[in-house]
Design a protein around this motif. Structure first.
Motif, PDB file in Angstrom:
ATOM      1  N   VAL A 105       0.820  -1.217   0.000  1.00  0.00           N
ATOM      2  CA  VAL A 105       0.000   0.000   0.000  1.00  0.00           C
ATOM      3  C   VAL A 105       0.853   1.265   0.000  1.00  0.00           C
ATOM      4  O   VAL A 105       0.350   2.354  -0.272  1.00  0.00           O
ATOM      5  N   ALA A 106       2.146   1.138   0.301  1.00  0.00           N
ATOM      6  CA  ALA A 106       3.037   2.297   0.236  1.00  0.00           C
ATOM      7  C   ALA A 106       4.476   1.806   0.156  1.00  0.00           C
ATOM      8  O   ALA A 106       4.824   0.752   0.689  1.00  0.00           O
ATOM      9  N   ASP A 107       5.310   2.567  -0.536  1.00  0.00           N
ATOM     10  CA  ASP A 107       6.723   2.278  -0.709  1.00  0.00           C
ATOM     11  C   ASP A 107       7.442   3.599  -0.492  1.00  0.00           C
ATOM     12  O   ASP A 107       7.426   4.474  -1.349  1.00  0.00           O
ATOM     13  N   LYS A 108       8.055   3.762   0.688  1.00  0.00           N
ATOM     14  CA  LYS A 108       8.592   5.066   1.072  1.00  0.00           C
ATOM     15  C   LYS A 108      10.096   5.000   1.309  1.00  0.00           C
ATOM     16  O   LYS A 108      10.627   3.982   1.755  1.00  0.00           O
ATOM     17  N   PRO A 109      10.805   6.097   1.014  1.00  0.00           N
ATOM     18  CA  PRO A 109      12.221   6.180   1.384  1.00  0.00           C
ATOM     19  C   PRO A 109      12.352   6.280   2.891  1.00  0.00           C
ATOM     20  O   PRO A 109      11.345   6.267   3.611  1.00  0.00           O
ATOM     21  N   ARG A 110      13.577   6.402   3.372  1.00  0.00           N
ATOM     22  CA  ARG A 110      13.833   6.426   4.819  1.00  0.00           C
ATOM     23  C   ARG A 110      12.850   7.332   5.553  1.00  0.00           C
ATOM     24  O   ARG A 110      12.602   8.459   5.162  1.00  0.00           O
ATOM     25  N   GLN A 111      12.293   6.792   6.647  1.00  0.00           N
ATOM     26  CA  GLN A 111      11.324   7.518   7.462  1.00  0.00           C
ATOM     27  C   GLN A 111      11.810   7.522   8.906  1.00  0.00           C
ATOM     28  O   GLN A 111      12.473   6.580   9.345  1.00  0.00           O
ATOM     29  N   ASN A 112      11.457   8.554   9.656  1.00  0.00           N
ATOM     30  CA  ASN A 112      11.761   8.485  11.083  1.00  0.00           C
ATOM     31  C   ASN A 112      10.646   7.708  11.792  1.00  0.00           C
ATOM     32  O   ASN A 112       9.590   7.433  11.218  1.00  0.00           O
ATOM     33  N   ALA A 113      10.893   7.355  13.053  1.00  0.00           N
ATOM     34  CA  ALA A 113       9.954   6.491  13.778  1.00  0.00           C
ATOM     35  C   ALA A 113       8.576   7.129  13.904  1.00  0.00           C
ATOM     36  O   ALA A 113       7.546   6.446  13.815  1.00  0.00           O
ATOM     37  N   GLU A 114       8.553   8.450  14.072  1.00  0.00           N
ATOM     38  CA  GLU A 114       7.269   9.134  14.215  1.00  0.00           C
ATOM     39  C   GLU A 114       6.458   9.058  12.922  1.00  0.00           C
ATOM     40  O   GLU A 114       5.246   8.806  12.943  1.00  0.00           O
ATOM     41  N   GLN A 115       7.129   9.262  11.780  1.00  0.00           N
ATOM     42  CA  GLN A 115       6.426   9.177  10.490  1.00  0.00           C
ATOM     43  C   GLN A 115       5.878   7.773  10.262  1.00  0.00           C
ATOM     44  O   GLN A 115       4.752   7.588   9.796  1.00  0.00           O
ATOM     45  N   ILE A 116       6.693   6.771  10.609  1.00  0.00           N
ATOM     46  CA  ILE A 116       6.277   5.386  10.415  1.00  0.00           C
ATOM     47  C   ILE A 116       5.078   5.056  11.304  1.00  0.00           C
ATOM     48  O   ILE A 116       4.088   4.464  10.850  1.00  0.00           O
ATOM     49  N   SER A 117       5.147   5.465  12.568  1.00  0.00           N
ATOM     50  CA  SER A 117       4.049   5.199  13.502  1.00  0.00           C
ATOM     51  C   SER A 117       2.761   5.860  13.040  1.00  0.00           C
ATOM     52  O   SER A 117       1.678   5.262  13.110  1.00  0.00           O
ATOM     53  N   ARG A 118       2.872   7.096  12.550  1.00  0.00           N
ATOM     54  CA  ARG A 118       1.695   7.826  12.093  1.00  0.00           C
ATOM     55  C   ARG A 118       1.046   7.104  10.915  1.00  0.00           C
ATOM     56  O   ARG A 118      -0.181   6.948  10.858  1.00  0.00           O
ATOM     57  N   PHE A 119       1.886   6.638   9.970  1.00  0.00           N
ATOM     58  CA  PHE A 119       1.349   5.935   8.809  1.00  0.00           C
ATOM     59  C   PHE A 119       0.701   4.619   9.227  1.00  0.00           C
ATOM     60  O   PHE A 119      -0.384   4.270   8.750  1.00  0.00           O
TER      61      PHE A 119
END
Length: 259
Positions: free
Chosen positions: A231-245
């Motif tokens: 459903v998504a393919d993202k470049p490096r993310q911080n932990a907060e961005q990942i948790s939000r998604f």
């Protein structure tokens, strides 16, 4: 003519992959028309809610489970339809595994388990390979535990032995299923640093299934699965961005097949 995995810059890939469990009337669709690749020399995290298909995807990509439909490659070798002997040899020589359940041999001590890939290949490690093993042992804090058998080690120590074993032969491709799941925060950081170094400094391709946003934040790329699809393919993310998604995805996606 179709491009090869090498030409595409991929260490492993699947195309139009489906995986069903159960009979026709009650089939559970774990993967639904997934096409994705693990890039060479990159650290990829695979995430998703429980039941999203992330572990199933890893098992099929690693040749540990057969797909119901579609195709899968390790490097330029199509593994769909390979015989057990060919598949075992390919995995032994080119792929490293870190399992949730460790899969250590109970009768071998820690160093015996770490060196097992060489023994299975019928050879002793070269001087350079032994130096790599020694460096892994030091980095993972195992120097004082090498003569201990698995039952004499904590869960975290067993996991670190499994990680050293997976990296011992410097395989092109390493699959890790929740590699920090049994570790404290400091040991987790050490393990993630080892995986990141294997990717960035040694060109190994790492695919890690995890539910931990902090662990995934160490990766170069994050694949999110939901209901058997990417459903998504993202470049490096911080932990907060990942948790939000992840929170948004879990609220929006229906429950699917067992991961």
């Amino acid at each position: 003519m179709d491009l090869t995995s090498t030409q595409l810059g991929l260490a492993a890939r699947v195309q139009q992959l489906t995986k069903h469990y159960g009979n026709v009337e009650n089939a559970v669709r774990a993967l639904d028309d997934v096409s994705v690749g693990i890039r060479r020399g990159e650290f990829t995290a695979i995430m998703g809610p429980s039941g999203s298909g992330k572990s199933t995807l890893m098992h099929v990509m690693a040749g540990l489970d057969a797909p119901s439909g579609g195709r899968a490659w390790i490097g330029d070798t199509e593994i769909t339809g390979l015989g057990d002997k060919e598949l075992t040899l390919l995995r032994r020589r080119r792929v490293g595994f870190v399992f949730q359940a460790f899969n250590l041999v109970p009768t071998l001590d820690a160093i015996g388990n770490i060196l097992l890939p060489f023994a299975l290949d019928g050879r002793a490690p070269t001087a350079a390979e032994r130096a790599r093993v020694d460096a892994l042992v030091q980095t993972l804090g195992l120097a004082g535990r090498l003569t201990h058998r698995p039952h004499e080690l904590s869960g975290g120590q067993q996991q670190r032995v499994a990680i050293a074993r997976a990296l011992a032969t410097a395989p092109d491709l390493v699959f890790a299923d929740e590699p920090t799941g049994n570790l404290d925060s400091r040991s987790s950081r050490d393990v993630l640093q080892v995986l990141a170094t294997a990717s960035r400094e040694h060109g190994q391709s790492i695919a890690m299934v995890t539910h931990d946003a902090v662990a995934a934040s160490h990766a170069d790329r994050v694949l999110f699965l939901g209901d058997g699809r990417v459903v998504a393919d993202k470049p490096r993310q911080n932990a907060e961005q990942i948790s939000r998604f992840m929170l948004a995805a879990e609220g929006a996606l229906p429950a699917g097949a067992t991961a």
